[in-house]
Design a protein around this motif. Structure first.
Motif, mmCIF file in Angstrom:
data_model
loop_
_atom_site.group_PDB
_atom_site.id
_atom_site.type_symbol
_atom_site.label_atom_id
_atom_site.label_comp_id
_atom_site.label_asym_id
_atom_site.label_seq_id
_atom_site.Cartn_x
_atom_site.Cartn_y
_atom_site.Cartn_z
ATOM 1 N N PRO A 113 -2.786 8.243 3.103
ATOM 2 C CA PRO A 113 -3.144 7.755 4.435
ATOM 3 C C PRO A 113 -4.509 7.086 4.538
ATOM 4 C CG PRO A 113 -2.313 10.012 4.543
ATOM 5 C CD PRO A 113 -2.426 9.650 3.090
ATOM 6 N N ASP A 114 -5.532 7.650 3.913
ATOM 7 C CA ASP A 114 -6.873 7.081 4.005
ATOM 8 C C ASP A 114 -7.214 6.175 2.822
ATOM 9 O OD1 ASP A 114 -7.319 8.490 6.373
ATOM 10 O OD2 ASP A 114 -8.076 10.251 5.291
ATOM 11 N N GLU A 115 -6.370 6.168 1.810
ATOM 12 C CA GLU A 115 -6.699 5.443 0.586
ATOM 13 C C GLU A 115 -6.674 3.920 0.760
ATOM 14 O OE1 GLU A 115 -5.586 8.420 -3.060
ATOM 15 O OE2 GLU A 115 -3.920 7.335 -2.111
ATOM 16 N N GLU A 117 -7.569 2.190 3.397
ATOM 17 C CA GLU A 117 -8.858 1.818 4.001
ATOM 18 C C GLU A 117 -9.990 1.977 2.996
ATOM 19 O OE1 GLU A 117 -9.965 0.297 6.803
ATOM 20 O OE2 GLU A 117 -7.821 -0.067 7.055
ATOM 21 N N GLN A 118 -9.954 3.041 2.211
ATOM 22 C CA GLN A 118 -10.977 3.259 1.205
ATOM 23 C C GLN A 118 -10.943 2.133 0.168
ATOM 24 O OE1 GLN A 118 -10.496 6.832 -1.117
ATOM 25 N NE2 GLN A 118 -12.580 6.738 -1.908
ATOM 26 N N LEU A 119 -9.749 1.728 -0.246
ATOM 27 C CA LEU A 119 -9.627 0.642 -1.214
ATOM 28 C C LEU A 119 -10.187 -0.654 -0.636
ATOM 29 C CD1 LEU A 119 -8.663 -0.463 -3.923
ATOM 30 C CD2 LEU A 119 -6.386 -0.772 -2.884
ATOM 31 N N LYS A 120 -9.881 -0.944 0.620
ATOM 32 C CA LYS A 120 -10.433 -2.151 1.251
ATOM 33 C C LYS A 120 -11.956 -2.106 1.293
ATOM 34 C CE LYS A 120 -7.747 -2.340 4.993
ATOM 35 N NZ LYS A 120 -7.128 -2.827 6.240
ATOM 36 N N GLU A 121 -12.509 -0.953 1.616
ATOM 37 C CA GLU A 121 -13.968 -0.821 1.641
ATOM 38 C C GLU A 121 -14.567 -1.059 0.254
ATOM 39 O OE1 GLU A 121 -15.360 2.851 3.371
ATOM 40 O OE2 GLU A 121 -13.936 2.675 5.038
ATOM 41 N N LEU A 122 -13.969 -0.476 -0.760
ATOM 42 C CA LEU A 122 -14.479 -0.638 -2.120
ATOM 43 C C LEU A 122 -14.353 -2.083 -2.592
ATOM 44 C CD1 LEU A 122 -13.019 2.611 -3.725
ATOM 45 C CD2 LEU A 122 -15.427 2.147 -3.194
ATOM 46 N N LEU A 123 -13.208 -2.702 -2.337
ATOM 47 C CA LEU A 123 -13.022 -4.095 -2.738
ATOM 48 C C LEU A 123 -13.971 -5.021 -1.985
ATOM 49 C CD1 LEU A 123 -9.137 -4.284 -3.069
ATOM 50 C CD2 LEU A 123 -10.839 -4.364 -4.915
ATOM 51 N N THR A 124 -14.251 -4.703 -0.737
ATOM 52 C CA THR A 124 -15.213 -5.492 0.036
ATOM 53 C C THR A 124 -16.581 -5.427 -0.625
ATOM 54 O OG1 THR A 124 -13.981 -5.165 2.088
ATOM 55 C CG2 THR A 124 -16.315 -5.766 2.299
ATOM 56 N N ARG A 125 -16.975 -4.256 -1.075
ATOM 57 C CA ARG A 125 -18.276 -4.120 -1.743
ATOM 58 C C ARG A 125 -18.317 -4.877 -3.067
ATOM 59 N NH1 ARG A 125 -18.781 2.155 -1.196
ATOM 60 N NH2 ARG A 125 -19.825 1.921 -3.203
ATOM 61 N N VAL A 126 -17.182 -4.925 -3.769
ATOM 62 C CA VAL A 126 -17.131 -5.676 -5.026
ATOM 63 C C VAL A 126 -17.140 -7.181 -4.737
ATOM 64 C CG1 VAL A 126 -15.683 -6.239 -7.025
ATOM 65 C CG2 VAL A 126 -15.972 -3.850 -6.343
ATOM 66 N N ALA A 127 -16.369 -7.597 -3.748
ATOM 67 C CA ALA A 127 -16.233 -9.031 -3.443
ATOM 68 C C ALA A 127 -17.470 -9.596 -2.760
ATOM 69 C CB ALA A 127 -15.001 -9.260 -2.566
ATOM 70 N N TYR A 128 -18.146 -8.802 -1.965
ATOM 71 C CA TYR A 128 -19.296 -9.261 -1.199
ATOM 72 C C TYR A 128 -20.484 -8.338 -1.442
ATOM 73 C CZ TYR A 128 -15.562 -11.755 1.162
ATOM 74 O OH TYR A 128 -14.475 -12.538 1.425
ATOM 75 N N ALA A 163 0.816 -1.221 0.000
ATOM 76 C CA ALA A 163 0.000 0.000 0.000
ATOM 77 C C ALA A 163 0.849 1.270 0.000
ATOM 78 C CB ALA A 163 -0.918 -0.005 1.217
ATOM 79 N N ALA A 164 2.142 1.131 -0.242
ATOM 80 C CA ALA A 164 3.048 2.280 -0.146
ATOM 81 C C ALA A 164 2.671 3.430 -1.076
ATOM 82 C CB ALA A 164 4.488 1.839 -0.408
ATOM 83 N N GLY A 165 2.095 3.157 -2.220
ATOM 84 C CA GLY A 165 1.742 4.208 -3.168
ATOM 85 C C GLY A 165 0.414 4.879 -2.879
#
Length: 162
Positions: A140-142, A144-155, A135-137
Motif C-alpha cells: 500500500p505505501d510502497e 508512494e515510497q518508490l515515487k519519492e525515491l525515484l524523484t530524489r534520483v531523477a531530481y 504497481a500491483a506487486g
C-alpha cells in the motif's frame, strides 16, 4: 614483450538479473523498470491514437504553456528533428499548433489546443488502471515510497548533483 594484464576484477560484473550487486545494478534496474512502465503506458495511449513521445510533449505544454521547439527538445530529451516530427504529428491530429514568435519569425512556439487538453485528460483516465497494474506487486505505501525515491534520483538537490 608481454602485454600488461590487469589484475582480475574482484567486483561483481553487471548481469541485469535481480540481485545484481555490480555498480551498474541501479542503472540497469531503472532501465528495466522504464521499459516495463513504457510498455504498460503505451497500452493506455494506443486507443487514443498517440504514443509516449507525443504524450511527453503534451505534458511539457500542459506544464509550461506555449513553449519554443528547442525547449521542447530539451525538456523531452529529444533532438530538434525528433521533436519537430512529434509536433508535426500533434498538429496533424489537431492536438497542438505552432505559432511564430513576434519579432523572430525563425522561432516557433508550440501550444496545446483544446482538443489536445481533452486528449491529455483522457490519457490520465486511461492510464489509471494501467498504473495500478504497474504497481500491483507493491504494498500500500510502497508505490508512494518508490515515487519519492525515484524523484530524489531523477531530481537531485544541488548537494547531490553529479
Amino acid at each position: 614483450m608481454a602485454a600488461d594484464v590487469p589484475d582480475r576484477v574482484t567486483t561483481s560484473r553487471a548481469t541485469a538479473r535481480p540481485g545484481d550487486t555490480s555498480p551498474f545494478a541501479l542503472g540497469l534496474l531503472l532501465r528495466q523498470a522504464h521499459w516495463r512502465a513504457a510498455s504498460v503506458m503505451t497500452e493506455a495511449l494506443r486507443p487514443l491514437g498517440i504514443e509516449l513521445r507525443h504524450f511527453a510533449v503534451l505534458i511539457v505544454l500542459m506544464d509550461r504553456g506555449p513553449t519554443v521547439q528547442r525547449d521542447l527538445a530539451a525538456a523531452t530529451g529529444s533532438d530538434k528533428a525528433g521533436v519537430m516530427r512529434v509536433v508535426d504529428d500533434l498538429e496533424r491530429k489537431g492536438l497542438a499548433v505552432r505559432r511564430t514568435v513576434p519579432g523572430d519569425r525563425r522561432v516557433r512556439v508550440v501550444e496545446i489546443t483544446p482538443q489536445g487538453i481533452e486528449l491529455f485528460d483522457a490519457a490520465h483516465v486511461a492510464a489509471e488502471p494501467q498504473a495500478a497494474r504497474l504497481a500491483a506487486g507493491l504494498g500500500p505505501d510502497e508505490a508512494e515510497q518508490l515515487k519519492e525515491l525515484l524523484t530524489r534520483v531523477a531530481y537531485p538537490t544541488a548537494d547531490d548533483a553529479l
